[in-house]
Write an enzyme that holds these catalytic residues in place. Structure first.
Site, PDB file in Angstrom:
ATOM      1  N   ASN A   6       0.857  -1.185   0.000  1.00 44.16           N
ATOM      2  CA  ASN A   6       0.000   0.000   0.000  1.00 44.16           C
ATOM      3  C   ASN A   6       0.901   1.245   0.000  1.00 44.16           C
ATOM      4  OD1 ASN A   6      -1.382   2.261   1.136  1.00 44.16           O
ATOM      5  ND2 ASN A   6      -3.026   0.912   1.798  1.00 44.16           N
ATOM      6  N   HIS A   9       1.090   6.207   1.909  1.00 47.84           N
ATOM      7  CA  HIS A   9       1.890   7.152   2.695  1.00 47.84           C
ATOM      8  C   HIS A   9       3.034   7.803   1.916  1.00 47.84           C
ATOM      9  CE1 HIS A   9      -0.749   6.639   5.919  1.00 47.84           C
ATOM     10  NE2 HIS A   9      -0.507   5.348   6.018  1.00 47.84           N
ATOM     11  N   HIS A  42      -5.548   3.649  -1.582  1.00 49.51           N
ATOM     12  CA  HIS A  42      -6.873   3.946  -1.030  1.00 49.51           C
ATOM     13  C   HIS A  42      -7.249   5.377  -1.412  1.00 49.51           C
ATOM     14  CE1 HIS A  42      -9.551   4.010   2.881  1.00 49.51           C
ATOM     15  NE2 HIS A  42     -10.222   4.375   1.798  1.00 49.51           N
ATOM     16  N   ARG A  44      -9.405   7.993  -0.710  1.00 55.48           N
ATOM     17  CA  ARG A  44     -10.373   8.344   0.330  1.00 55.48           C
ATOM     18  C   ARG A  44     -11.257   9.485  -0.137  1.00 55.48           C
ATOM     19  NH1 ARG A  44      -8.737   6.216   5.691  1.00 55.48           N
ATOM     20  NH2 ARG A  44     -10.520   7.393   6.406  1.00 55.48           N
ATOM     21  N   ARG A  48      -7.123  12.717   1.464  1.00 55.10           N
ATOM     22  CA  ARG A  48      -6.054  13.159   2.383  1.00 55.10           C
ATOM     23  C   ARG A  48      -4.666  12.723   1.921  1.00 55.10           C
ATOM     24  NH1 ARG A  48      -7.181   9.495   7.667  1.00 55.10           N
ATOM     25  NH2 ARG A  48      -9.197  10.508   7.492  1.00 55.10           N
ATOM     26  N   THR A 100      -8.179   3.088   8.522  1.00 53.21           N
ATOM     27  CA  THR A 100      -9.403   2.275   8.567  1.00 53.21           C
ATOM     28  C   THR A 100      -9.557   1.595   9.931  1.00 53.21           C
ATOM     29  OG1 THR A 100      -8.888   1.790   6.266  1.00 53.21           O
ATOM     30  CG2 THR A 100     -10.700   0.564   7.231  1.00 53.21           C
ATOM     31  N   GLU A 150     -10.679  -9.718   2.714  1.00 47.51           N
ATOM     32  CA  GLU A 150      -9.443  -9.335   3.401  1.00 47.51           C
ATOM     33  C   GLU A 150      -9.762  -9.255   4.885  1.00 47.51           C
ATOM     34  OE1 GLU A 150      -7.215  -5.927   1.967  1.00 47.51           O
ATOM     35  OE2 GLU A 150      -6.255  -5.672   3.936  1.00 47.51           O
TER      36      GLU A 150
HETATM   37  N1  PXP Z   1      -5.709  -3.254   4.383  1.00 44.03           N
HETATM   38  C1  PXP Z   1      -6.664  -2.306   4.522  1.00 44.03           C
HETATM   39  C2  PXP Z   1      -8.063  -2.658   4.169  1.00 44.03           C
HETATM   40  C3  PXP Z   1      -6.351  -1.019   4.973  1.00 44.03           C
HETATM   41  O1  PXP Z   1      -7.304  -0.101   5.126  1.00 44.03           O
HETATM   42  C4  PXP Z   1      -5.002  -0.699   5.231  1.00 44.03           C
HETATM   43  C5  PXP Z   1      -4.637   0.706   5.628  1.00 44.03           C
HETATM   44  O2  PXP Z   1      -4.819   1.553   4.561  1.00 44.03           O
HETATM   45  C6  PXP Z   1      -4.042  -1.707   5.067  1.00 44.03           C
HETATM   46  C7  PXP Z   1      -4.420  -2.982   4.662  1.00 44.03           C
HETATM   47  C8  PXP Z   1      -2.600  -1.453   5.324  1.00 44.03           C
HETATM   48  O3  PXP Z   1      -2.450  -1.123   6.667  1.00 44.03           O
HETATM   49  P1  PXP Z   1      -1.047  -0.593   7.194  1.00 44.03           P
HETATM   50  O4  PXP Z   1      -0.780   0.709   6.510  1.00 44.03           O
HETATM   51  O5  PXP Z   1      -1.271  -0.470   8.658  1.00 44.03           O
HETATM   52  O6  PXP Z   1      -0.034  -1.633   6.829  1.00 44.03           O
END
Ligand code: PXP
Length: 240
Positions: A6, A9, A42, A44, A48, A100, A150
């Protein structure tokens, strides 16, 4: 076990200073080159971090699947239908949350989730639902005709209590085995890091882990490519 990275960030770093860099889709290409099996963004409702242009341009930069995480908000669903990612993961979304919080409440929001799911399926987009590891939620997801679920690992990640962790892993294993046996692609994620990932990675019926924050944080010290391959190695039992 696969790793979905992901890159939200990367966009957070850009947004805090209002610059044009760093570019999430460029980061995604590096993640792919160092072993990411899919990329997650994601989009949003409040934009953000990831913005519309990020999701629009991602497919030009990667060949691995793009898993778009999103709420069932109509405007966001319309964007997904337009860009046609490989899959979407539907999640609950609250304006004030840091990230989330918890899985979808499929009883309360059945109609909204099912409507979004139908629209995506009609466009040949695979649909995954982010749910807490509860058999009833898997059964509802199955009845809706999802491709994947998931499982939320947030509770596991938040606790340092070993006994509680073990009981969460045992419960997650049972529900995950059940989902797998029913033919679903099984993913898990939220709050996983280099220390806690092994417990979840030991569950054989999980196909993929989706991890963001810890990888992007590690990248500050060792580079994004190394951070991704280090996580991939941890997941697959290669100790560095
Ligand atoms: N899976 C989902 C559905 C999420 O919302 C997130 C956070 O965006 C993640 C995985 C990844 O989480 P993290 O950033 O804490 O690894």
């Amino acid at each position: 076990m696969k790793l979905g990275v992901n890159v939200d960030h990367i966009a957070t770093l850009r947004q805090v200073r209002g610059t044009l860099y760093p570019v999430p889709s460029a980061a995604a290409a590096i993640c792919q080159n160092y072993g990411a099996d899919s990329i997650v963004m994601h989009l949003r409702e409040d934009r953000r971090h990831i913005n519309d242009n990020d999701v629009l341009t991602l497919k030009n930069n990667i060949t691995v699947p793009f898993n778009m995480e999103m709420s069932v908000n109509k405007e966001i669903v319309a964007i997904a239908l337009k860009i046609k990612p490989y899959s979407v993961t539907l999640v609950p979304e609250k304006r004030k949350e840091l990230t989330t919080e918890g899985g979808l409440d499929l009883v309360r929001y059945y109609k909204k989730v099912n409507n979004a799911l139908k629209l995506c399926k009609a466009r040949n987009i695979k649909v995954s639902l982010f749910i807490d590891p509860i058999k009833k939620a898997v059964d509802i997801a199955l009845a809706m005709g999802v491709y994947a679920v998931e499982f939320n690992t947030g509770r596991y990640s938040e606790t340092k209590n070993e006994k509680l962790r073990k009981s969460i892993i045992d419960k997650l294993t049972k529900v995950s085995d059940y989902a797998k046996q029913k033919g679903l692609f099984v993913a898990a994620g939220h709050g996983l890091d280099y220390d806690n990932v092994k417990g979840i990675a030991s569950i054989k019926s999980i196909d993929e882990l989706n991890i963001g924050h810890s990888i992007i944080c590690r990248a500050v010290f060792c580079g994004l490519g190394n951070a991704v391959s280090e996580m991939k190695n941890k997941i697959n039992g290669v100790t560095l």
